[in-house]
Design a protein around this motif. Structure first.
Motif, PDB file in Angstrom:
ATOM      1  N   VAL A   1       0.868  -1.174   0.000  1.00 11.26           N
ATOM      2  CA  VAL A   1       0.000   0.000   0.000  1.00 11.26           C
ATOM      3  C   VAL A   1       0.906   1.226   0.000  1.00 11.26           C
ATOM      4  CG1 VAL A   1      -1.772   1.276   1.267  1.00 11.26           C
ATOM      5  CG2 VAL A   1      -1.812  -1.233   1.231  1.00 11.26           C
ATOM      6  N   TYR A   2       0.566   2.211  -0.825  1.00 11.68           N
ATOM      7  CA  TYR A   2       1.375   3.421  -0.927  1.00 11.68           C
ATOM      8  C   TYR A   2       0.629   4.621  -0.352  1.00 11.68           C
ATOM      9  CZ  TYR A   2       4.597   0.995  -4.047  1.00 11.68           C
ATOM     10  OH  TYR A   2       5.512   0.116  -4.573  1.00 11.68           O
ATOM     11  N   SER A   3       1.385   5.478   0.289  1.00 14.83           N
ATOM     12  CA  SER A   3       0.888   6.786   0.702  1.00 14.83           C
ATOM     13  C   SER A   3       1.495   7.812  -0.242  1.00 14.83           C
ATOM     14  CB  SER A   3       1.293   7.081   2.148  1.00 14.83           C
ATOM     15  OG  SER A   3       0.922   8.394   2.512  1.00 14.83           O
ATOM     16  N   CYS A   4       0.650   8.538  -0.952  1.00 10.84           N
ATOM     17  CA  CYS A   4       1.113   9.483  -1.971  1.00 10.84           C
ATOM     18  C   CYS A   4       0.810  10.910  -1.529  1.00 10.84           C
ATOM     19  CB  CYS A   4       0.436   9.182  -3.302  1.00 10.84           C
ATOM     20  SG  CYS A   4       0.935  10.287  -4.643  1.00 10.84           S
ATOM     21  N   GLN A   5       1.872  11.690  -1.347  1.00 11.44           N
ATOM     22  CA  GLN A   5       1.726  13.099  -0.989  1.00 11.44           C
ATOM     23  C   GLN A   5       1.778  13.950  -2.257  1.00 11.44           C
ATOM     24  OE1 GLN A   5       3.803  11.067   1.197  1.00 11.44           O
ATOM     25  NE2 GLN A   5       1.822  10.975   2.241  1.00 11.44           N
ATOM     26  N   LYS A   6       0.881  14.923  -2.333  1.00 13.50           N
ATOM     27  CA  LYS A   6       0.812  15.803  -3.492  1.00 13.50           C
ATOM     28  C   LYS A   6       1.103  17.233  -3.047  1.00 13.50           C
ATOM     29  CE  LYS A   6      -2.759  12.855  -5.553  1.00 13.50           C
ATOM     30  NZ  LYS A   6      -4.108  12.809  -6.182  1.00 13.50           N
TER      31      LYS A   6
ATOM     32  N   VAL B   1       3.722  17.927  -7.940  1.00 14.56           N
ATOM     33  CA  VAL B   1       4.528  16.719  -7.768  1.00 14.56           C
ATOM     34  C   VAL B   1       3.837  15.733  -6.840  1.00 14.56           C
ATOM     35  CG1 VAL B   1       5.876  17.790  -5.897  1.00 14.56           C
ATOM     36  CG2 VAL B   1       6.801  15.807  -7.119  1.00 14.56           C
ATOM     37  N   TRP B   2       3.896  14.460  -7.234  1.00 12.02           N
ATOM     38  CA  TRP B   2       3.439  13.360  -6.397  1.00 12.02           C
ATOM     39  C   TRP B   2       4.667  12.571  -5.952  1.00 12.02           C
ATOM     40  CZ3 TRP B   2      -1.231  10.472  -9.065  1.00 12.02           C
ATOM     41  CH2 TRP B   2      -2.262  11.388  -9.321  1.00 12.02           C
ATOM     42  N   THR B   3       4.757  12.302  -4.668  1.00 10.15           N
ATOM     43  CA  THR B   3       5.821  11.444  -4.149  1.00 10.15           C
ATOM     44  C   THR B   3       5.179  10.357  -3.296  1.00 10.15           C
ATOM     45  OG1 THR B   3       6.142  12.979  -2.288  1.00 10.15           O
ATOM     46  CG2 THR B   3       7.605  13.216  -4.189  1.00 10.15           C
ATOM     47  N   ALA B   4       5.540   9.116  -3.573  1.00 11.66           N
ATOM     48  CA  ALA B   4       4.888   7.985  -2.910  1.00 11.66           C
ATOM     49  C   ALA B   4       5.911   7.097  -2.219  1.00 11.66           C
ATOM     50  CB  ALA B   4       4.086   7.167  -3.922  1.00 11.66           C
ATOM     51  N   GLN B   5       5.566   6.702  -1.004  1.00 11.39           N
ATOM     52  CA  GLN B   5       6.333   5.737  -0.228  1.00 11.39           C
ATOM     53  C   GLN B   5       5.379   4.658   0.262  1.00 11.39           C
ATOM     54  OE1 GLN B   5       9.496   5.725   0.058  1.00 11.39           O
ATOM     55  NE2 GLN B   5      10.367   7.782   0.257  1.00 11.39           N
ATOM     56  N   GLU B   6       5.935   3.521   0.668  1.00  9.36           N
ATOM     57  CA  GLU B   6       5.073   2.508   1.265  1.00  9.36           C
ATOM     58  C   GLU B   6       4.418   3.085   2.513  1.00  9.36           C
ATOM     59  OE1 GLU B   6       6.330  -1.482   1.703  1.00  9.36           O
ATOM     60  OE2 GLU B   6       7.554  -1.477  -0.130  1.00  9.36           O
ATOM     61  N   ALA B   7       3.131   2.806   2.661  1.00 12.62           N
ATOM     62  CA  ALA B   7       2.350   3.383   3.749  1.00 12.62           C
ATOM     63  C   ALA B   7       2.786   2.827   5.104  1.00 12.62           C
ATOM     64  CB  ALA B   7       0.868   3.098   3.516  1.00 12.62           C
ATOM     65  N   SER B   8       2.530   3.608   6.137  1.00 11.31           N
ATOM     66  CA  SER B   8       2.818   3.163   7.502  1.00 11.31           C
ATOM     67  C   SER B   8       1.818   2.084   7.915  1.00 11.31           C
ATOM     68  CB  SER B   8       2.725   4.341   8.468  1.00 11.31           C
ATOM     69  OG  SER B   8       1.379   4.791   8.563  1.00 11.31           O
ATOM     70  N   GLU B   9       2.119   1.412   9.001  1.00 11.91           N
ATOM     71  CA  GLU B   9       1.221   0.360   9.485  1.00 11.91           C
ATOM     72  C   GLU B   9      -0.161   0.920   9.783  1.00 11.91           C
ATOM     73  OE1 GLU B   9       1.018  -2.733  13.263  1.00 11.91           O
ATOM     74  OE2 GLU B   9       2.972  -2.111  12.472  1.00 11.91           O
TER      75      GLU B   9
ATOM     76  N   TYR C   1      -6.609   1.713   5.448  1.00 15.81           N
ATOM     77  CA  TYR C   1      -6.947   1.341   4.074  1.00 15.81           C
ATOM     78  C   TYR C   1      -7.692   0.008   4.047  1.00 15.81           C
ATOM     79  CZ  TYR C   1      -5.949  -0.355  -0.712  1.00 15.81           C
ATOM     80  OH  TYR C   1      -6.030  -0.876  -1.979  1.00 15.81           O
ATOM     81  N   ARG C   2      -7.194  -0.978   4.777  1.00 12.68           N
ATOM     82  CA  ARG C   2      -7.847  -2.290   4.807  1.00 12.68           C
ATOM     83  C   ARG C   2      -9.232  -2.191   5.442  1.00 12.68           C
ATOM     84  NH1 ARG C   2      -4.749  -4.354   1.000  1.00 12.68           N
ATOM     85  NH2 ARG C   2      -2.605  -4.832   1.639  1.00 12.68           N
TER      86      ARG C   2
END
Length: 474
Positions: free
Chosen positions: A199-204, A239-247, A253-254
Motif C-alpha cells: 500500500v502506498y501513501s502518496c503526498q501531493k 509533484v506526487w511522491t509515494a512511499q510505502e504506507a505506515s502500518e 486502508y484495509r
C-alpha cells in the motif's frame, strides 16, 4: 504530404458502417482496407492462417498507437485482431501467464485481487493489450523499476511460417523478443513476474519550478515512486511522491475495504493555473463541451488531496482521449540540463500549452529497444489536443516540433507508441543493440512479413546482415 501531416495527422470523421478496426483509436490513420481484418479464435487458428497465407501482417492490439506503427504495407495484407486470445492462462506463486490480448486493466485487477502486482509500475492508461504494451515500451515511474517488458519471464509467439517459438529470460535474444515492435512474431502468451503489492501513501504538493533542475533528481532518488507535472507558464510544478504506507495507514486502508483513500483536506493552489491552461486549450481547439475528456484531464488537478492505495489505484488513473502525445526519454543525469534548455526555449517562444509537461523517471531497462535501455531515464511528455473539426492548431504543432528538437539534440529516445519525427534521430547511435536487433529480426522473420512502410524504413540496411546476426549472438 507535409512532414507535419505525417507526424501529427488530422483526425477523420467516423464513416457509417465502417469496421472501426481498420482505423486506429485516435481516428487519425487508416490501417487497412475493408475486409483486411482477421480474428483467429485460437492459437491453432492463428498458426494455420500464417502457414497457409502470404503477404504482410500487422497486429492491431487496442489500436492506441500512431497509425504508422500499425498500418499495412500493401493491399491484400492482413490486420490481426487477437481479441479472442485474452485472459489468465496460469497463475503461480510469483508469476502469472496471460494471453496476449489481455488488457493491462484486466491484468492489474487480477493481480490486485490476489495481493500481487507487477514489479514495474503502471502507466496511466490501462486499455492497452499486454502484447502491445510490451512491444512499444510502455512504462510507469520509479527508479527501482523500468518498462513493463522488463517484467516478462517468457514470451510465446507464432512466427511468420506458422511455427511456435517460446523464449525465456535466459535466452540471448530475450532482450529483443520482449520489446520487438511487433516485428519478430505474433505474441500469443506472456509470463510475467509478480511481487507482493504494498500500500502506498502518496503526498501531493505544488512547488516553484525555479529549482526543478535539482528537485527532479531529489524527488526520484528519495521516493519509491514520483511523478510531476510542470506548468511553465506559471512557473509551477505539481509533484506526487509515494512511499510505502505506515502500518497505521495500511490498517485504515484495509478497514475501508481496500478502496483508494482520498483525504478530505484539499488544496486549491493550482486552480487558477488550471483555468489559465484551459484558456489556451479552449482558444486553440474551439471545443464546446467543457465537460468532455480533454477538459477533464486538466480540471482534475484542481482541489487535489493526498491519497492512499495500491500502485494501480494511485497511478493508473488516466483519461483516454484522442490527442497528439509526444514523450521523449532523456538520460536522467542530463535531465537538469534539459529542463534548463526548455525554460530558455519557453521564455523565448511562449508557446500555447494545453497540458503541463509530464515528468516521469525510470531505472535502466535491459530491453534492447526500450528508450531507457542501459540508463536511468527521465521521460518528458507533451500533449496537444485536437480541435472540434479534427485539426490541430498551428501553435500546437509548432510547439511539438520545437520541443521535440530540443530533446532530440540532447540524445532523447522517443516512446515507440507515441508520436515523433523519426527524421530527428540516429537510431543506431541511440541504441547500442540496434544492429543486434536487426539480426534477430533477420533470423526470425527473414522475409520481413511483419514489416510495414514505417518499420521497413526504420530498419533499412546499413551494414551486412551477417554482421547484424553476429551482433545478435553476442
Amino acid at each position: 504530404m507535409a512532414r507535419d501531416d505525417l507526424a501529427y495527422p488530422r483526425r477523420q470523421p467516423d464513416q457509417a458502417g465502417e469496421d472501426v478496426r481498420t482505423r486506429n483509436w485516435a481516428r487519425n490513420a487508416t490501417l487497412g482496407s475493408a475486409g483486411s481484418v482477421r480474428a483467429p479464435r485460437t492459437e491453432d487458428e492463428l498458426r494455420e492462417l500464417l502457414a497457409t497465407t502470404q503477404g504482410g501482417v500487422r497486429v492491431i492490439g487496442s489500436r492506441m498507437s500512431p497509425g504508422r506503427m500499425l498500418s499495412l504495407a500493401a493491399q491484400g495484407d492482413t490486420l490481426l485482431d487477437l481479441s479472442h486470445l485474452r485472459g489468465l492462462v496460469h497463475l503461480g506463486e510469483d508469476r502469472a501467464t496471460f494471453a496476449a490480448a489481455t488488457t493491462l486493466g484486466e491484468i492489474y485487477t487480477c493481480l490486485s485481487s490476489r495481493g500481487r502486482m507487477l514489479p514495474s509500475s503502471p502507466g496511466v492508461i490501462a486499455h492497452q493489450t499486454l502484447a502491445g504494451a510490451l512491444a512499444t515500451g510502455t512504462h510507469g515511474q520509479g527508479l527501482g523499476q523500468s518498462c513493463i517488458a522488463d517484467s516478462a519471464l517468457s514470451v510465446r509467439m507464432v512466427l511468420a511460417d506458422g511455427s511456435v517459438a517460446e523464449y525465456e529470460a535466459d535466452h540471448p535474444w530475450f532482450g529483443a523478443v520482449k520489446l520487438g515492435l511487433g516485428l519478430l512474431g505474433v505474441v500469443t502468451q506472456v509470463t510475467l513476474r509478480t511481487v507482493p503489492s504494498p500500500v502506498y501513501s502518496c503526498q501531493k504538493a505544488v512547488t516553484s519550478a525555479a529549482t526543478l533542475e535539482t528537485d527532479l533528481l531529489t524527488w526520484n532518488r528519495d521516493n519509491a515512486l514520483s511523478k510531476a507535472w510542470w506548468f511553465p507558464d506559471q512557473d509551477q510544478v505539481h509533484v506526487w511522491t509515494a512511499q510505502e504506507a505506515s502500518e497505521t495507514e495500511v490498517e485504515r486502508y484495509r478497514a475501508g475495504g481496500s478502496v483508494l483513500i482520498e483525504e478530505q483536506v484539499t488544496s486549491a493552489v493550482l486552480n487558477s493555473t488550471v483555468d489559465r491552461t484551459l484558456e489556451h486549450m479552449r482558444g486553440d481547439t474551439k471545443i464546446l463541451d467543457e465537460q468532455g475528456k480533454p477538459f477533464q484531464t486538466v480540471n482534475r488537478f484542481k482541489d487535489f488531496s493526498d491519497v492512499t492505495g495500491d500502485v494501480y489505484q494511485v497511478f493508473c488513473r488516466g483519461i483516454a482521449t484522442p490527442q497528439i502525445n509526444v514523450e521523449i526519454g532523456i538520460p536522467l543525469a542530463s535531465a537538469g540540463r534539459v529542463v534548463a534548455a526548455i525554460k530558455r526555449w519557453h521564455a523565448e517562444t511562449r508557446p500555447h500549452m494545453h497540458y503541463p509537461v509530464i515528468l516521469r523517471a525510470t531505472g535502466a531497462s535491459d530491453s534492447w529497444l526500450s528508450p531507457s535501455y542501459g540508463q536511468e531515464t527521465c521521460f518528458f511528455g507533451f500533449v496537444v489536443y485536437y480541435a472540434e473539426d479534427g485539426s490541430l492548431a498551428p501553435e500546437g504543432v509548432d510547439f511539438l516540433r520545437a520541443v521535440e528538437r530540443v530533446l532530440a539534440e540532447e540524445g532523447g529516445r522517443p516512446h515507440w507508441g507515441k508520436y515523433f519525427d523519426e527524421a530527428l534521430y540516429d537510431w543506431s547511435a541511440l541504441y547500442p543493440r540496434w544492429a543486434a536487433f536487426r539480426g534477430v529480426r533477420a533470423a526470425l522473420d527473414p522475409h520481413h512479413r511483419f514489416d510495414n512502410a514505417f518499420t521497413s524504413e526504420l530498419f533499412a540496411p546499413t551494414v551486412h546482415p551477417s554482421r547484424d546476426l553476429a551482433g545478435a549472438r553476442a
